[in-house]
Structure formats: C-alpha cells, structure tokens
Design an enzyme around this catalytic site. Sequence first.
Site, short mmCIF file in Angstrom:
data_model
loop_
_atom_site.label_atom_id
_atom_site.label_comp_id
_atom_site.label_asym_id
_atom_site.label_seq_id
_atom_site.Cartn_x
_atom_site.Cartn_y
_atom_site.Cartn_z
N ASN A 9 4.39 9.96 -50.16
CA ASN A 9 3.19 9.37 -49.56
C ASN A 9 3.10 7.95 -50.08
O ASN A 9 2.72 7.73 -51.22
CB ASN A 9 1.96 10.20 -49.97
CG ASN A 9 0.66 9.54 -49.51
OD1 ASN A 9 0.67 8.59 -48.73
ND2 ASN A 9 -0.45 10.05 -49.99
N TRP A 10 3.44 7.01 -49.22
CA TRP A 10 3.48 5.61 -49.65
C TRP A 10 2.09 4.99 -49.74
O TRP A 10 1.96 3.87 -50.22
CB TRP A 10 4.35 4.80 -48.69
CG TRP A 10 5.82 4.95 -48.93
CD1 TRP A 10 6.43 5.66 -49.94
CD2 TRP A 10 6.88 4.36 -48.16
NE1 TRP A 10 7.79 5.54 -49.85
CE2 TRP A 10 8.10 4.76 -48.76
CE3 TRP A 10 6.92 3.56 -47.03
CZ2 TRP A 10 9.34 4.36 -48.27
CZ3 TRP A 10 8.15 3.17 -46.53
CH2 TRP A 10 9.35 3.56 -47.14
N LYS A 11 1.08 5.67 -49.25
CA LYS A 11 -0.28 5.11 -49.26
C LYS A 11 -0.24 3.69 -48.66
O LYS A 11 0.51 3.46 -47.73
CB LYS A 11 -0.86 5.16 -50.68
CG LYS A 11 -0.71 6.57 -51.28
CD LYS A 11 -1.43 6.78 -52.56
CE LYS A 11 -1.21 8.21 -53.04
NZ LYS A 11 -1.93 8.52 -54.26
N HIS A 94 -6.09 14.29 -47.50
CA HIS A 94 -5.76 13.75 -48.82
C HIS A 94 -7.06 13.43 -49.57
O HIS A 94 -8.03 12.99 -48.96
CB HIS A 94 -4.88 12.50 -48.68
CG HIS A 94 -4.30 12.06 -49.99
ND1 HIS A 94 -5.03 11.37 -50.92
CD2 HIS A 94 -3.07 12.28 -50.53
CE1 HIS A 94 -4.25 11.16 -51.99
NE2 HIS A 94 -3.07 11.69 -51.77
N GLU A 96 -7.90 10.99 -51.26
CA GLU A 96 -8.35 9.61 -51.07
C GLU A 96 -9.07 9.47 -49.73
O GLU A 96 -10.01 8.67 -49.60
CB GLU A 96 -7.16 8.65 -51.18
CG GLU A 96 -6.70 8.53 -52.63
CD GLU A 96 -5.23 8.20 -52.81
OE1 GLU A 96 -4.59 7.73 -51.85
OE2 GLU A 96 -4.71 8.42 -53.92
N GLU A 166 -2.98 19.08 -54.99
CA GLU A 166 -3.02 17.81 -55.72
C GLU A 166 -4.30 17.73 -56.55
O GLU A 166 -5.35 17.33 -56.02
CB GLU A 166 -2.98 16.63 -54.75
CG GLU A 166 -1.73 16.57 -53.89
CD GLU A 166 -1.42 15.14 -53.45
OE1 GLU A 166 -0.28 14.71 -53.66
OE2 GLU A 166 -2.31 14.46 -52.90
N GLY A 172 -2.07 9.41 -59.56
CA GLY A 172 -2.01 7.99 -59.94
C GLY A 172 -2.45 7.72 -61.37
O GLY A 172 -2.67 6.58 -61.75
N SER A 212 1.22 12.43 -59.96
CA SER A 212 2.09 11.83 -60.99
C SER A 212 3.44 12.52 -61.13
O SER A 212 3.98 12.64 -62.23
CB SER A 212 1.36 11.78 -62.35
OG SER A 212 0.21 10.96 -62.25
N GLY A 233 3.45 10.15 -54.75
CA GLY A 233 2.93 8.82 -54.45
C GLY A 233 3.83 7.76 -55.05
O GLY A 233 4.91 7.46 -54.55
N GLY A 234 3.39 7.20 -56.16
CA GLY A 234 4.05 6.06 -56.80
C GLY A 234 5.57 6.16 -56.90
O GLY A 234 6.28 5.22 -56.53
P1 13P Z 1 0.98 9.81 -57.43
O1 13P Z 1 2.31 10.50 -57.35
O2 13P Z 1 1.08 8.32 -57.40
O3 13P Z 1 0.15 10.35 -58.56
O4 13P Z 1 0.20 10.20 -56.08
C1 13P Z 1 0.12 11.52 -55.71
C2 13P Z 1 -0.45 11.60 -54.34
O5 13P Z 1 -1.62 11.36 -54.12
C3 13P Z 1 0.47 11.96 -53.25
O6 13P Z 1 -0.24 12.22 -52.08
#
Ligand code: 13P
Length: 252
Positions: A9-11, A94, A96, A166, A172, A212, A233-234
């Site tokens: 998930n590149w956000k 998600h 967010e 999650e 994050g 993470s 994510g990251g």
């Molecule tokens: P991180 O891997 O950056 O913690 O993000 C997780 C996430 O929200 C994937 O959707």
Amino acid sequence: MRKPLIAGNWKMHKTRDEALQFIYAVANDLPSRQYVDTVICPQAPVLRDLVKRQGEQLRIGAQTMHEATEGAYTGEVSAALLENIGVDYVIIGHSERREHFAETDDAVNRKLHQAFRYDLTPILCIGEKLEEREGNRTEDVVAKQLDIALKGLGKDQVERLVIAYEPIWAIGTGKTATVEQAEETIAFIRRRVKETYDEAVSEQVRILYGGSVNPENLPAMLKTANIDGALIGGASLNAKDFLTMADAALKR
Ligand code: 13P
C-alpha cells in the site's frame, strides 16, 4: 492450502516516474503467481500506467473506491472505472480512510458489496487502536468491524475476500505487533468467519497482517498457521525490499 499474498500500500507516495521505475525493477524477479500473489496499490492517477506494465506476476490495486455506481461525488473513483482499466484489487476501510475521511463500518459494508458487483477483489482492513488493545477490547472491536463489514455477503464472496488485520498502533510506528499478537487476533478473525459462515469459507479466506512489516519481521509471521501474507506500507516503497518480502512468501 491458501496462496500467500504480499500487497504494497503505497499510500500518498511516489510520482509517476518513481512508480514506473519500481515496476520495471521488480517485474522480472517476482515469484510466479501460481505460488504467491503480489499486489501494488499506488495513487489512483497512475493505476492505468501500472496495469499496462504489471507483467505476468504482479497485480494492481486501488487504495479506496466509492460505494455508488456513479454520480455527483467530486474527487471519488468508481468500481466500474477500476474494473474498466484493469485493476484487480481494492483496499476497503483502511484505518487512515476511517480516521481522516470518516469512513464508517456501514460504508465499508456498502463498498464491499459494490466491489463484488464488479470484478474486484477487496482487501478489507480492520484493526484496533492502542487504547482498545490496552483495555483488552481488541477482539470486541475487530469482531464488530468484521460483522458489519460482511453483512449480506454470500459464502462465495467471502471466500474470495482478503482481510487485512492492521492494528492501528502498529501502522507507520515501527512498532510491529509480535508474531503471537498477530497470529492470535488473526486466528480469532478466522474463527469468527467460521461461526458466521462455515469452516470451508474460513479455510479459504486469506487474512494478512499489516503494521510496520519489513523484510526482517515478515518471515516469522509467515510461519504461523493463520497469517497468509502482509499488507505493507513503508517497506513496500523499496523495490528490493518488496522483492525480498515476496520471496519470503514463496519460501515459507
Ligand atoms: P506501514 O507498513 O508503513 O506500517 O503501513 C501499514 C499499512 O497501513 C498498510 O496498509
């Protein structure tokens, strides 16, 4: 045996050039789709560019979509358009989106129905806040999110669904859930699906861990009985790390 799934998930990251560089860097080295599903979810304007270059193994997903078929919803993206441009997956609910864009459990439920009306595989995100975990309410919170999200969905749909657990406190923050915490909650989610549907459905549905995840902590997660992959994510922004994580799924 459920096929592992590694999803990035590149956000709100990467320009078009950066996204294409990533695709070219991974395309030839990803594991076969026969053994591992790999998915990248970029920002909406580059979805079509990535679909065109996804190659044999990689699949492309959107980060959200609207529940309506069409209409006056400025800025939103429809399931019809996602299907039409060749997108295969869509992240729904998600944390967010829930936090910053007021997405409710009921909206998440309507979006899941809509995704299934089109040829999209939803990745449903659920997970608790830190104070909920500390108050021993993780299972109640996750069960409620799940029950509302799945309302009215048939067995054949839930079998195709992907769920991502999650925990919000792990997103994050560099603070991953322990393997035991992740496996325990994901096993709970699978039992809940079994109670609501049946054993066959609960054995089919893929449940990912997210929060993470990185190349170091993923392998142990993949050795558990219930964790079928990760929503990352990251660490998914780096092509080499993404390849390493896809490889870990192949070797589990
Ligand atoms: P991180 O891997 O950056 O913690 O993000 C997780 C996430 O929200 C994937 O959707």
